[in-house]
Design an enzyme around this catalytic site. Structure first.
Site, PDB file in Angstrom:
ATOM      1  N   ALA A 153       0.861  -1.185   0.000  1.00 31.22           N
ATOM      2  CA  ALA A 153       0.000   0.000   0.000  1.00 31.22           C
ATOM      3  C   ALA A 153       0.895   1.231   0.000  1.00 31.22           C
ATOM      4  O   ALA A 153       2.061   1.152   0.383  1.00 31.22           O
ATOM      5  CB  ALA A 153      -0.877  -0.015   1.247  1.00 31.22           C
ATOM      6  N   GLY A 175       0.380  -5.125   0.766  1.00 33.76           N
ATOM      7  CA  GLY A 175      -0.716  -5.079  -0.198  1.00 33.76           C
ATOM      8  C   GLY A 175      -0.330  -5.685  -1.532  1.00 33.76           C
ATOM      9  O   GLY A 175      -1.186  -6.174  -2.277  1.00 33.76           O
ATOM     10  N   GLU A 225      -0.993  -9.155  -1.193  1.00 28.93           N
ATOM     11  CA  GLU A 225      -2.446  -9.329  -1.096  1.00 28.93           C
ATOM     12  C   GLU A 225      -3.104  -9.254  -2.484  1.00 28.93           C
ATOM     13  O   GLU A 225      -4.043 -10.002  -2.777  1.00 28.93           O
ATOM     14  CB  GLU A 225      -3.019  -8.290  -0.124  1.00 28.93           C
ATOM     15  CG  GLU A 225      -2.573  -8.604   1.313  1.00 28.93           C
ATOM     16  CD  GLU A 225      -2.950  -7.539   2.310  1.00 28.93           C
ATOM     17  OE1 GLU A 225      -2.603  -6.363   2.076  1.00 28.93           O
ATOM     18  OE2 GLU A 225      -3.597  -7.859   3.320  1.00 28.93           O
ATOM     19  N   GLU A 240       3.612  -5.674   7.211  1.00 28.89           N
ATOM     20  CA  GLU A 240       2.782  -4.629   7.814  1.00 28.89           C
ATOM     21  C   GLU A 240       3.076  -4.382   9.292  1.00 28.89           C
ATOM     22  O   GLU A 240       3.073  -3.244   9.751  1.00 28.89           O
ATOM     23  CB  GLU A 240       1.288  -4.952   7.651  1.00 28.89           C
ATOM     24  CG  GLU A 240       0.751  -4.699   6.250  1.00 28.89           C
ATOM     25  CD  GLU A 240       0.909  -5.890   5.315  1.00 28.89           C
ATOM     26  OE1 GLU A 240       1.720  -6.784   5.603  1.00 28.89           O
ATOM     27  OE2 GLU A 240       0.224  -5.910   4.276  1.00 28.89           O
TER      28      GLU A 240
HETATM   29  N1  3HC Z   1       4.592   3.337   0.059  1.00 27.55           N
HETATM   30  C1  3HC Z   1       5.101   4.545  -0.254  1.00 27.55           C
HETATM   31  N2  3HC Z   1       6.410   4.760  -0.506  1.00 27.55           N
HETATM   32  C2  3HC Z   1       7.228   3.701  -0.440  1.00 27.55           C
HETATM   33  C3  3HC Z   1       6.761   2.413  -0.116  1.00 27.55           C
HETATM   34  C4  3HC Z   1       5.373   2.242   0.126  1.00 27.55           C
HETATM   35  N3  3HC Z   1       4.860   1.064   0.407  1.00 27.55           N
HETATM   36  N4  3HC Z   1       7.813   1.571  -0.129  1.00 27.55           N
HETATM   37  C5  3HC Z   1       8.886   2.305  -0.451  1.00 27.55           C
HETATM   38  N5  3HC Z   1       8.538   3.585  -0.644  1.00 27.55           N
HETATM   39  C6  3HC Z   1       9.405   4.694  -1.052  1.00 27.55           C
HETATM   40  C7  3HC Z   1      10.508   4.964  -0.048  1.00 27.55           C
HETATM   41  O1  3HC Z   1      10.067   5.863   0.940  1.00 27.55           O
HETATM   42  C8  3HC Z   1      11.576   5.554  -0.931  1.00 27.55           C
HETATM   43  O2  3HC Z   1      11.241   6.890  -1.171  1.00 27.55           O
HETATM   44  P1  3HC Z   1      12.373   8.012  -1.411  1.00 27.55           P
HETATM   45  O3  3HC Z   1      13.147   7.550  -2.606  1.00 27.55           O
HETATM   46  O4  3HC Z   1      11.608   9.244  -1.589  1.00 27.55           O
HETATM   47  O5  3HC Z   1      13.186   7.980  -0.164  1.00 27.55           O
HETATM   48  C9  3HC Z   1      11.428   4.803  -2.238  1.00 27.55           C
HETATM   49  O6  3HC Z   1      10.103   4.263  -2.213  1.00 27.55           O
HETATM   50  C10 3HC Z   1      12.389   3.667  -2.421  1.00 27.55           C
HETATM   51  O7  3HC Z   1      12.349   2.851  -1.245  1.00 27.55           O
HETATM   52  P2  3HC Z   1      13.639   2.126  -0.700  1.00 27.55           P
HETATM   53  O8  3HC Z   1      14.772   3.080  -0.638  1.00 27.55           O
HETATM   54  O9  3HC Z   1      13.248   1.415   0.533  1.00 27.55           O
HETATM   55  O10 3HC Z   1      13.902   1.106  -1.889  1.00 27.55           O
HETATM   56  P3  3HC Z   1      14.512  -0.344  -1.865  1.00 27.55           P
HETATM   57  O11 3HC Z   1      14.621  -0.755  -3.271  1.00 27.55           O
HETATM   58  O12 3HC Z   1      15.716  -0.384  -0.990  1.00 27.55           O
HETATM   59  O13 3HC Z   1      13.424  -1.276  -1.146  1.00 27.55           O
HETATM   60  C11 3HC Z   1      11.221  -2.109  -0.694  1.00 27.55           C
HETATM   61  C12 3HC Z   1      12.171  -1.516  -1.740  1.00 27.55           C
HETATM   62  C13 3HC Z   1      11.734  -3.498  -0.265  1.00 27.55           C
HETATM   63  C14 3HC Z   1       9.862  -2.242  -1.311  1.00 27.55           C
HETATM   64  C15 3HC Z   1      11.202  -1.197   0.536  1.00 27.55           C
HETATM   65  O14 3HC Z   1      10.956   0.119   0.126  1.00 27.55           O
HETATM   66  C16 3HC Z   1      10.141  -1.543   1.546  1.00 27.55           C
HETATM   67  O15 3HC Z   1      10.381  -2.390   2.389  1.00 27.55           O
HETATM   68  N6  3HC Z   1       8.988  -0.839   1.493  1.00 27.55           N
HETATM   69  C17 3HC Z   1       7.928  -1.022   2.436  1.00 27.55           C
HETATM   70  C18 3HC Z   1       7.220  -2.313   2.210  1.00 27.55           C
HETATM   71  C19 3HC Z   1       6.038  -2.398   3.125  1.00 27.55           C
HETATM   72  O16 3HC Z   1       6.134  -2.216   4.310  1.00 27.55           O
HETATM   73  N7  3HC Z   1       4.888  -2.722   2.544  1.00 27.55           N
HETATM   74  C20 3HC Z   1       3.689  -2.838   3.309  1.00 27.55           C
HETATM   75  C21 3HC Z   1       2.983  -1.552   3.260  1.00 27.55           C
HETATM   76  S1  3HC Z   1       1.558  -1.537   4.279  1.00 27.55           S
HETATM   77  C22 3HC Z   1       0.388  -2.359   3.378  1.00 27.55           C
HETATM   78  O17 3HC Z   1       0.659  -2.841   2.314  1.00 27.55           O
HETATM   79  C23 3HC Z   1      -0.959  -2.389   3.996  1.00 27.55           C
HETATM   80  C24 3HC Z   1      -1.880  -3.340   3.335  1.00 27.55           C
HETATM   81  O18 3HC Z   1      -1.861  -4.575   4.002  1.00 27.55           O
HETATM   82  C25 3HC Z   1      -3.266  -2.811   3.309  1.00 27.55           C
END
Ligand code: 3HC
Ligand code: NAI
Length: 698
Positions: free
Chosen positions: A63, A102, A105, A125
């Site tokens: 998400a 997500g 998902e 999450e």
């Molecule tokens: N939403 C918004 N921005 C995100 C994001 C997300 N889910 N994931 C990464 N970004 C952004 C980062 O803030 C960063 O922004 P910046 O360049 O402005 O600093 C950019 O994307 C690149 O991120 P990384 O530097 O972390 O890139 P990597 O390639 O090293 O890693 C990744 C990629 C493994 C996807 C890592 O970014 C990550 O772990 N992201 C979070 C994943 C996560 O927690 N997902 C669950 C979200 S909650 C959800 O999905 C709820 C659902 O169940 C309803």
């Protein structure tokens, strides 16, 4: 149609591609685009199956976290996932890189999943203080069972593509590009006349009481105070007794509850600041210098750890010691550290052997560093010794090499000024054990060249560390602030709290250790030496923990001598409280004519944090930390500050700066030497602003 979701035909297969760099996060436009694409596919008679793809290096990162806390916009992700699942013709997810949160998902809403080798499929999450909110807790156990789900989901973990296929989370491993793999699989399905296969239509997974209880016990212990991990287990359990629609409702209810917690705000703050911490105007666009060969001077506690960190990340290391015996000792420590890395599966035996024979050498003369790109000095904490070392480095190192010091407290400007190339000097303050701890304070001196700072940040990344920029002062960001809240703890002990109560209260707040346990771990000689060093400049109004000096003189130096504040018995975990220590403290109070008073745990926590935040405000105001977020990252990675509180400055914003200031003013009534409100804190309160408002300043 959509800018971020493309729909095209490849023969009789609809290809739906999400292109929302950098991680294809499921922001509103993507959700809408996916919805529209699925509607179109369902209605498109020429399309017999669909493949969903993510453009770039990963499928979907989850998400869009930046939307959290804002009013939700239709369609919600759970609706999109349900819509995909409800589709009347087969939908295949072709997954590469990562399908997280997500993202997984969405893949679970698809009827079939082909995963490219090397892909991570996970539900992280809980690391953000929430639970999967688009069916992850209901569909995952239907595919991999309850036991595997409660191993993965509360840990925020993931499965490799191979594991995912073995366990049934994905159907097959793909070959070629994700598009080719997705199309091939979709064609095969069409050829077989396969219809949609909906995970949500599978029966409830069988409950597994033992696995649920084990997971609860684990996370109660491992993440005391955190709510989301246990809530995720509840959501998985719900899948065992509710049908899919009710289970999704229950998941949604818990998800919403988690969204409202301050922990969610804290963890998301942590997520964004750790990505922002290296974004500094002074190094933006500045090319770092090349670093392949490094020198480490001093192979004691820190030098050996630094060398280990560098060696495991592929750097060539030459370590300089005073004599052969010390060099051999350092080599033995490093070998042991590398063996530890082998045991933990980070290195192979063969890699370890090759590192020790080809990538590492010791020497007792500085000429061995003539080819090094960077040297890190980690000798005794003594200005004269450091200057002698730097003079040698200045003499032997090649032009353009970087000369770094790992000093904890000494003036990096003074060290830099003592040699002919101050622009090449920087502080690289590692934390002990240096091959384990993630924090690296990059101490930028007055004359440090920007490309030297940029190199330090690049090196940190290479070493798997999180770098924080700090300015020069006694203790830089972390240790300077630590000195203040340690002093606040000593004041409370003098006034009547027991050191054990302080430790317990501080841990109840979420810190991994209290200040006295920490002292025992680091060695009480360190605190003693620091007090001696500061003695000449100490203000007479300052409180000296005389009982700590006595512990030192008694040879009670902490864990390493079996006794400090606590008594450590062989084979027992943790230390026992010792009434003798309480007596030493009582005598110190008596000597100073202090009648002990009671402290509540809440007051201890409040004073401890007030001292921390007040000093941190000064550190920010003086530019030692450029932004409050630098303090937060320092404490998250160097001091074990509970991540779910976001960092001390984030905590302060939420606790309320006005309340904090008014507490400090109240404490000042009894001790206006120690409790001087920081001007920045007063200004923020007057302006009704917070620390977060300063995070965007460079
Ligand atoms: N939403 C918004 N921005 C995100 C994001 C997300 N889910 N994931 C990464 N970004 C952004 C980062 O803030 C960063 O922004 P910046 O360049 O402005 O600093 C950019 O994307 C690149 O991120 P990384 O530097 O972390 O890139 P990597 O390639 O090293 O890693 C990744 C990629 C493994 C996807 C890592 O970014 C990550 O772990 N992201 C979070 C994943 C996560 O927690 N997902 C669950 C979200 S909650 C959800 O999905 C709820 C659902 O169940 C309803
Ligand atoms: P240590 O006493 O364990 O090791 C120092 C090593 O330097 C010894 O092995 C000694 O033989 C060697 N040495 C001394 N003079 C030398 C010289 N002229 N040439 C070559 N080698 C020499 O000390 P420790 O704890 O490793 O600390 C080193 C530096 O790191 C200090 O500046 C300290 O303040 C800093 N530091 C220490 C931390 C800690 O937790 N111990 C944390 C962060 C920084």
């Amino acid at each position: 149609m959509s800018d971020v979701v493309a729909y095209e035909m490849d023969g009789d297969i609809a290809v739906i591609t999400i292109a929302n760099p950098p991680v294809n996060a499921l922001g509103h436009a993507v959700r809408q685009g996916l919805w529209d694409a699925i509607e179109r596919f369902d209605a498109d008679e020429a399309a017999h199956a669909a493949v969903i793809l993510g453009e770039g290096k990963l499928f979907i990162g989850g998400a869009d976290i930046s939307e959290f806390g804002k009013p939700p916009q239709d369609p919600w992700l759970p609706e999109v996932v349900n819509r995909i699942e409800a589709c009347g013709k087969p939908v295949v997810a072709a997954i590469q890189g990562a399908a997280l949160g997500g993202g997984l998902e969405v893949a679970l809403g698809c009827h079939y999943r082909v995963a490219m080798p090397g892909t991570k499929l996970g539900l992280p999450e809980v690391n953000l203080g929430i639970i999967p909110g688009a069916g992850g807790t209901q569909r995952t156990p239907r595919l991999i069972g309850v036991a595997a789900s409660v191993q993965m989901i509360p840990a925020g973990g993931n499965l490799s593509a191979e594991d995912a296929v073995a366990r049934g989370l994905a159907d097959t491993l793909g070959e070629g590009s994700p598009r080719e793999a997705g199309l091939a699989y979709a064609r095969e399905l069409v050829g077989q006349g396969a219809g949609p296969r909906r995970v949500g239509a599978l029966p409830c997974p069988k409950t597994d009481e033992a696995a649920l209880e084990q997971a609860r016990a684990l996370w109660r212990k491992k993440s005391a105070g955190e709510v989301a991990r246990l809530a995720a287990i509840d959501a998985v359990e719900a899948a065992t007794r509710l049908d899919i629609a009710e289970g999704l409702d229950e998941e949604r209810r818990i998800f919403r509850e988690m969204m409202e917690t301050p922990q969610r705000a804290g963890l998301i703050h942590a997520f964004f600041i750790e990505r922002k911490v290296a974004k500094l105007p002074e190094i933006e666009g500045v090319a770092p210098r090349e670093v392949a060969r490094i020198g480490v001077i001093g192979g004691g506690t820190m030098g050996a750890g630094i060398a280990t960190a560098a060696l495991t990340r592929g750097l060539d290391v030459t370590l300089i010691e005073r004599d052969e015996a010390s060099a051999d000792k350092a080599r033995a420590t490093i070998s042991k550290n590398l063996e530890g890395a082998v045991k933990r599966g980070k290195l192979s035996d063969a890699q370890k052997d090759s590192i020790l024979s080809d990538g590492f050498r010791t020497a007792t003369g500085y000429d061995a560093l003539s080819e090094a790109d960077l040297a890190i000095e980690a000798v005794f904490e003594d200005m004269d010794v450091k200057k002698q070392v730097f003079a040698e480095l200045d003499r032997v190192m090649k032009k353009g090499a970087i000369l770094a010091t790992n000093t904890s407290y000494l003036d990096v400007n003074e060290i830099a000024a003592s040699i002919s190339r101050p622009g090449d000097v920087i502080g690289l303050h590692f934390f002990s054990p240096a091959h384990v701890m993630k924090l690296l304070e990059v101490v930028v001196a007055d004359q440090t060249a920007n490309d030297v700072t940029a190199t330090a940040f690049a090196l940190a990344k290479k070493l798997g560390k999180v770098a924080v920029r700090a300015g020069v002062c006694d203790g830089f960001i972390g240790n300077r602030i630590l000195a203040k809240y340690r002093a606040a703890a000593d004041r409370m002990v003098l006034q009547g709290a027991s050191p054990y109560q302080v430790d317990r209260a501080v841990k109840a707040f979420g810190w991994p250790m209290g200040p006295y346990e920490m002292g025992d771990l680091a060695g009480l000689d360190i605190g003693y030496m620091t007090r001696k060093r500061k003695e000449p400049t100490r203000d007479p109004r300052d409180v000296v923990p005389t009982w700590a000096d006595e512990l030192y003189h008694l040879g009670r130096l902490g864990q390493k001598t079996g006794r400090g504040y606590y008594i450590y018995e062989e084979g027992k975990r943790g230390g026992q409280e010792d009434p003798e220590v309480e007596e030493l403290v009582a005598k110190a109070r008596e000597k100073q004519g202090i009648a002990p008073r009671e402290f509540t745990d809440a007051e201890i926590q409040r004073r401890y944090m007030a001292a921390l935040v007040n000093e941190a405000a000064r550190v920010v105001e003086e530019g030692i930390a450029k932004r409050p977020l630098d303090v937060d990252v320092t404490f998250l990675y160097g001091y074990g500050f509970p991540r779910w509180r976001g960092g001390p400055m984030h905590w302060a914003d939420h606790a309320g700066l006005a309340d904090l200031l008014s507490d400090i003013k109240e404490y000042a009534e009894e001790d206006d030497f120690f409790w001087q409100p920081a001007p920045l804190l007063e200004r923020l309160v007057a302006d009704n602003a917070n620390f977060a408002s300063l995070n965007d300043q460079g």
